[in-house]
Design a protein around this motif. Structure first.
Motif, PDB file in Angstrom:
ATOM      1  N   ARG A 112       0.833  -1.190   0.000  1.00  0.00           N
ATOM      2  CA  ARG A 112       0.000   0.000   0.000  1.00  0.00           C
ATOM      3  C   ARG A 112       0.877   1.252   0.000  1.00  0.00           C
ATOM      4  NH1 ARG A 112      -3.725   2.838   3.598  1.00  0.00           N
ATOM      5  NH2 ARG A 112      -2.354   2.256   5.296  1.00  0.00           N
ATOM      6  N   ALA A 113       1.926   1.214   0.854  1.00  0.00           N
ATOM      7  CA  ALA A 113       2.836   2.361   0.889  1.00  0.00           C
ATOM      8  C   ALA A 113       3.499   2.550  -0.470  1.00  0.00           C
ATOM      9  CB  ALA A 113       3.892   2.151   1.971  1.00  0.00           C
ATOM     10  N   GLY A 114       3.837   1.404  -1.119  1.00  0.00           N
ATOM     11  CA  GLY A 114       4.468   1.481  -2.433  1.00  0.00           C
ATOM     12  C   GLY A 114       3.544   2.107  -3.462  1.00  0.00           C
ATOM     13  N   ILE A 115       2.263   1.678  -3.453  1.00  0.00           N
ATOM     14  CA  ILE A 115       1.302   2.221  -4.423  1.00  0.00           C
ATOM     15  C   ILE A 115       1.068   3.708  -4.159  1.00  0.00           C
ATOM     16  CG2 ILE A 115      -1.133   2.141  -5.093  1.00  0.00           C
ATOM     17  CD1 ILE A 115      -0.940  -0.896  -4.790  1.00  0.00           C
ATOM     18  N   ASN A 116       0.985   4.082  -2.872  1.00  0.00           N
ATOM     19  CA  ASN A 116       0.776   5.493  -2.549  1.00  0.00           C
ATOM     20  C   ASN A 116       1.951   6.362  -2.960  1.00  0.00           C
ATOM     21  OD1 ASN A 116      -1.786   5.366  -1.529  1.00  0.00           O
ATOM     22  ND2 ASN A 116      -1.111   4.864   0.549  1.00  0.00           N
ATOM     23  N   SER A 117       3.144   5.734  -3.070  1.00  0.00           N
ATOM     24  CA  SER A 117       4.312   6.538  -3.396  1.00  0.00           C
ATOM     25  C   SER A 117       4.475   6.733  -4.905  1.00  0.00           C
ATOM     26  CB  SER A 117       5.568   5.881  -2.824  1.00  0.00           C
ATOM     27  OG  SER A 117       5.912   4.768  -3.606  1.00  0.00           O
ATOM     28  N   LEU A 118       3.640   6.018  -5.699  1.00  0.00           N
ATOM     29  CA  LEU A 118       3.750   6.170  -7.158  1.00  0.00           C
ATOM     30  C   LEU A 118       3.212   7.534  -7.579  1.00  0.00           C
ATOM     31  CD1 LEU A 118       2.508   2.693  -8.425  1.00  0.00           C
ATOM     32  CD2 LEU A 118       4.849   3.546  -8.409  1.00  0.00           C
ATOM     33  N   PRO A 119       3.812   8.124  -8.644  1.00  0.00           N
ATOM     34  CA  PRO A 119       3.292   9.395  -9.152  1.00  0.00           C
ATOM     35  C   PRO A 119       1.839   9.228  -9.590  1.00  0.00           C
ATOM     36  CG  PRO A 119       5.369   8.823 -10.204  1.00  0.00           C
ATOM     37  CD  PRO A 119       4.963   7.644  -9.404  1.00  0.00           C
ATOM     38  N   LYS A 120       1.032  10.239  -9.331  1.00  0.00           N
ATOM     39  CA  LYS A 120      -0.396  10.161  -9.625  1.00  0.00           C
ATOM     40  C   LYS A 120      -0.663   9.952 -11.115  1.00  0.00           C
ATOM     41  CE  LYS A 120      -4.298  12.413  -7.527  1.00  0.00           C
ATOM     42  NZ  LYS A 120      -4.946  13.710  -7.423  1.00  0.00           N
ATOM     43  N   GLY A 121       0.238  10.493 -11.936  1.00  0.00           N
ATOM     44  CA  GLY A 121       0.085  10.401 -13.385  1.00  0.00           C
ATOM     45  C   GLY A 121      -0.047   8.978 -13.891  1.00  0.00           C
TER      46      GLY A 121
ATOM     47  N   ILE B 268      11.103   4.010 -12.013  1.00  0.00           N
ATOM     48  CA  ILE B 268      10.626   5.392 -11.969  1.00  0.00           C
ATOM     49  C   ILE B 268      10.889   5.954 -10.588  1.00  0.00           C
ATOM     50  CG2 ILE B 268       8.861   5.297 -13.748  1.00  0.00           C
ATOM     51  CD1 ILE B 268       6.882   4.942 -11.414  1.00  0.00           C
ATOM     52  N   GLU B 269      11.176   7.236 -10.589  1.00  0.00           N
ATOM     53  CA  GLU B 269      11.518   7.901  -9.345  1.00  0.00           C
ATOM     54  C   GLU B 269      10.253   8.012  -8.490  1.00  0.00           C
ATOM     55  OE1 GLU B 269      14.143   8.375  -7.187  1.00  0.00           O
ATOM     56  OE2 GLU B 269      14.907   8.048  -9.212  1.00  0.00           O
ATOM     57  N   THR B 270      10.150   7.167  -7.468  1.00  0.00           N
ATOM     58  CA  THR B 270       9.018   7.311  -6.562  1.00  0.00           C
ATOM     59  C   THR B 270       9.417   8.294  -5.479  1.00  0.00           C
ATOM     60  OG1 THR B 270       9.863   5.477  -5.305  1.00  0.00           O
ATOM     61  CG2 THR B 270       8.105   4.992  -6.857  1.00  0.00           C
ATOM     62  N   THR B 271       8.422   8.824  -4.841  1.00  0.00           N
ATOM     63  CA  THR B 271       8.752   9.692  -3.710  1.00  0.00           C
ATOM     64  C   THR B 271       9.079   8.788  -2.536  1.00  0.00           C
ATOM     65  OG1 THR B 271       6.372   9.835  -3.583  1.00  0.00           O
ATOM     66  CG2 THR B 271       7.539  11.821  -4.261  1.00  0.00           C
ATOM     67  N   ASP B 272      10.325   8.329  -2.531  1.00  0.00           N
ATOM     68  CA  ASP B 272      10.770   7.318  -1.567  1.00  0.00           C
ATOM     69  C   ASP B 272      10.498   7.733  -0.138  1.00  0.00           C
ATOM     70  OD1 ASP B 272      13.569   5.725  -3.130  1.00  0.00           O
ATOM     71  OD2 ASP B 272      11.625   4.975  -2.546  1.00  0.00           O
ATOM     72  N   ASN B 273      10.766   9.013   0.081  1.00  0.00           N
ATOM     73  CA  ASN B 273      10.619   9.554   1.417  1.00  0.00           C
ATOM     74  C   ASN B 273       9.200   9.370   1.921  1.00  0.00           C
ATOM     75  OD1 ASN B 273      11.754  10.687   3.561  1.00  0.00           O
ATOM     76  ND2 ASN B 273      11.691  12.792   2.829  1.00  0.00           N
ATOM     77  N   LYS B 274       8.259   9.626   0.989  1.00  0.00           N
ATOM     78  CA  LYS B 274       6.854   9.525   1.344  1.00  0.00           C
ATOM     79  C   LYS B 274       6.508   8.083   1.717  1.00  0.00           C
ATOM     80  CE  LYS B 274       2.926  10.539  -1.314  1.00  0.00           C
ATOM     81  NZ  LYS B 274       2.629  11.183  -2.592  1.00  0.00           N
ATOM     82  N   ALA B 275       7.030   7.156   0.902  1.00  0.00           N
ATOM     83  CA  ALA B 275       6.742   5.751   1.163  1.00  0.00           C
ATOM     84  C   ALA B 275       7.249   5.365   2.547  1.00  0.00           C
ATOM     85  CB  ALA B 275       7.411   4.875   0.112  1.00  0.00           C
ATOM     86  N   GLU B 276       8.456   5.836   2.865  1.00  0.00           N
ATOM     87  CA  GLU B 276       9.032   5.481   4.149  1.00  0.00           C
ATOM     88  C   GLU B 276       8.200   6.060   5.291  1.00  0.00           C
ATOM     89  OE1 GLU B 276      13.415   6.236   4.763  1.00  0.00           O
ATOM     90  OE2 GLU B 276      13.246   4.527   3.412  1.00  0.00           O
TER      91      GLU B 276
END
Lengths: 295, 215
Positions: free
Chosen positions: A155-164, A271-279
């Motif tokens: 779930r954290a991984g999916i949330n960290s994906l760019p919305k696009g 793809i560059e995920t917002t890693d920080n957000k996922a963490e």
């Protein structure tokens, strides 16, 4: 370490650090010497206590025990991954009731100690007239507990994906399930692979709980050999050997995680995920259970 | 309900024992884990190596095996006699410290380098910088993962029940000896843990709100 708490030592501190180092080494050596001495004193290093390793019967039994451990691990890992994917998708569903049920199940199984789950399936189910076996209890326990943790990771991984990513997929006319399972989940799994593998290390270590529900895995066998009077009850040597095997297996998995992470970073599909957000999402959501722990 | 009410004499003391085990091991691992984290960031390479080896070995060993060692193997070494409860405390502390160490270390990394630099400019020693400037900030920022580690510790304490310590994980065995339904007993135990975990999660959330550092 990116973070440096101390200056580059000058001549004086270098001398001081060297003194500390010597003291440190002395303390460590003294500790190790004391442990080795007590081992030797109580006869743990006598050849009789290690002789069991030379018997071919024992060796093949040991291999069988390792295979049993790996079997529980493999089954638990596969089912936990499936369970995790399904419930991660469930928690992100647009239907309120699906979301609620998934959240409840995930939080429920994360709050119960894994050992209690295994006890429930091994000692509890027979009272309902359901046949169980140690392997069944171990695998089901591992699946439900680690699957719930993995669901949060996904779930954290999916949330960290760019919305696009999902927007583009919807724009192409994909249905919700298609977007989830063909666009979002594969990328989330790729992004979270290192975290997923470290959770699998936890799962591998947790198979040792099978010892307490009489599943004949590695630790169970170490205990069995350790109680054999023929070999002089070598419980210390057998525990040490089992520990060595577990550490090697876990380090192999960790090495795989590091390798995957490096390969991921080079890959063009990355793809560059917002890693920080996922963490952060993971840290925040760890409330219900031990993300960092496991037995 | 009957299983719970008929065996209140079991559930009460056994859960209290679990909480006692948890509290002692929690304090022990917080202290020892923080010391390990200090070793891992110290300027002396030998200290760093010791910390790293400890964490690597312990994190890759199953807790059940640590328990097996301290309950079955350790007494043979005849160093200091310890009872089952102490063995459980030692096992849980040895194991959990490695995880606490990593959490604290990640917290140290969140403290801006400027803090340590300012400390050095004021002439503070490494120990002072760590103890008075960096660690207090680091600990505040890692409250959530720290408590998650403690929740894991709480759940892990059930393993003690498998090794002859009379705590919540062992209730099932006593119930089955009394001839009551084990399934129901286990469900009550599970409920007990859900409540305990919920309490800790609540503490986590309130501490997070109160202690979160504005950066």
């Amino acid at each position: 370490m990116t973070n440096v708490l101390f200056d580059v030592p000058g001549p004086k501190s270098r001398v001081r650090h060297r003194i500390y180092a010597v003291i440190g080494i002395l303390v460590v050596v003294a500790l190790i010497a004391f442990v080795v001495y007590s081992f030797a004193q109580s006869g743990q290093f006598t050849s009789q206590k290690w002789a069991w390793l030379e018997y071919s019967q024992v060796q093949s039994d040991l291999v069988n025990a390792i295979v049993a451990t790996l079997e529980a691990f493999a089954l638990g890992a596969v089912f936990a991954l499936i369970f995790g994917a399904v419930f991660a998708a469930g928690r992100l569903s647009e239907h309120k009731w699906v979301r609620r049920i998934s959240t409840f199940i995930v939080e429920f199984f994360r709050a119960i100690p894994l050992l209690i789950l295994m006890f429930l399936f091994y000692f509890g189910l027979p009272t309902l007239g359901v046949d169980t076996s140690p392997l069944f209890a171990v695998v089901l326990g591992l699946t439900l507990y680690n699957g719930s943790v993995l669901a949060e990771v996904f779930r954290a991984g999916i949330n960290s994906l760019p919305k696009g990513q999902s927007e583009a997929a919807y724009a192409l006319g994909m249905r919700k399930t298609q977007v989830m399972f063909t666009v979002l989940l594969p990328q989330a799994i790729r992004a979270m692979l290192p975290t997923i593998i470290s959770q699998l290390v936890v799962l591998l270590k947790d198979t040792a709980l099978g010892f307490l529900v009489t599943y004949p895995e590695l630790l169970y066998y170490a205990r069995y050999i350790g109680s054999q009077g023929v070999f002089g009850r070598p419980i210390v040597p057998s525990t040490l050997v089992a520990a060595g095997i577990y550490i090697v297996l876990c380090l192999l998995l960790t090495a795989l995680a590091t390798w995957v992470e490096k390969r991921n970073r080079r890959s063009k599909k990355h793809i560059e995920t917002t890693d920080n957000k996922a963490e952060q999402a993971m840290l925040g959501n760890a409330a219900g259970g031990g993300f960092v722990g496991g037995a | 309900m009957d299983v719970l009410l008929d065996n209140l004499d079991l559930f009460g003391p056994f859960f209290l024992r679990t909480i006692e085990l948890f509290l002692i091991a929690a304090v022990g691992s917080l202290v020892f884990g923080t010391i390990l984290a200090m070793l891992r960031v110290s300027p002396v390479p030998v200290f760093r190596a010791v910390g790293t080896v400890y964490v690597t070995v312990v994190r890759n060993t199953p807790l059940t095996l640590v328990f097996a060692f301290f309950v079955f193997a350790y007494p043979l070494l005849e160093i200091v006699k310890i009872d089952y409860f102490t063995a459980a405390v030692v096992s849980l502390t040895v194991y959990t410290s490695a995880f606490i160490c990593e959490v604290v270390r990640s917290g140290i990394n969140t403290v801006p380098v400027g803090q340590a630099e300012a400390g050095r400019a004021l002439g503070l020693t490494f120990g002072q910088i760590l103890g008075e400037v960096v660690l207090p900030q680091a600990l505040r920022s890692v409250v959530p993962p720290l408590i998650s580690t403690l929740i894991a510790l709480l759940k892990n304490s059930t393993i003690a029940g498998g090794f002859s310590v009379a705590e919540a994980g062992a209730i099932r065995q006593y119930i089955s000896e009394r001839g009551d339904n084990q399934l129901v007993a286990l469900l009550w135990v599970a409920l007990g843990f859900i409540i305990l975990v919920a309490v800790l999660s609540f503490v986590q959330r309130s501490l997070e709100k109160r202690w979160s550092v504005a950066r």
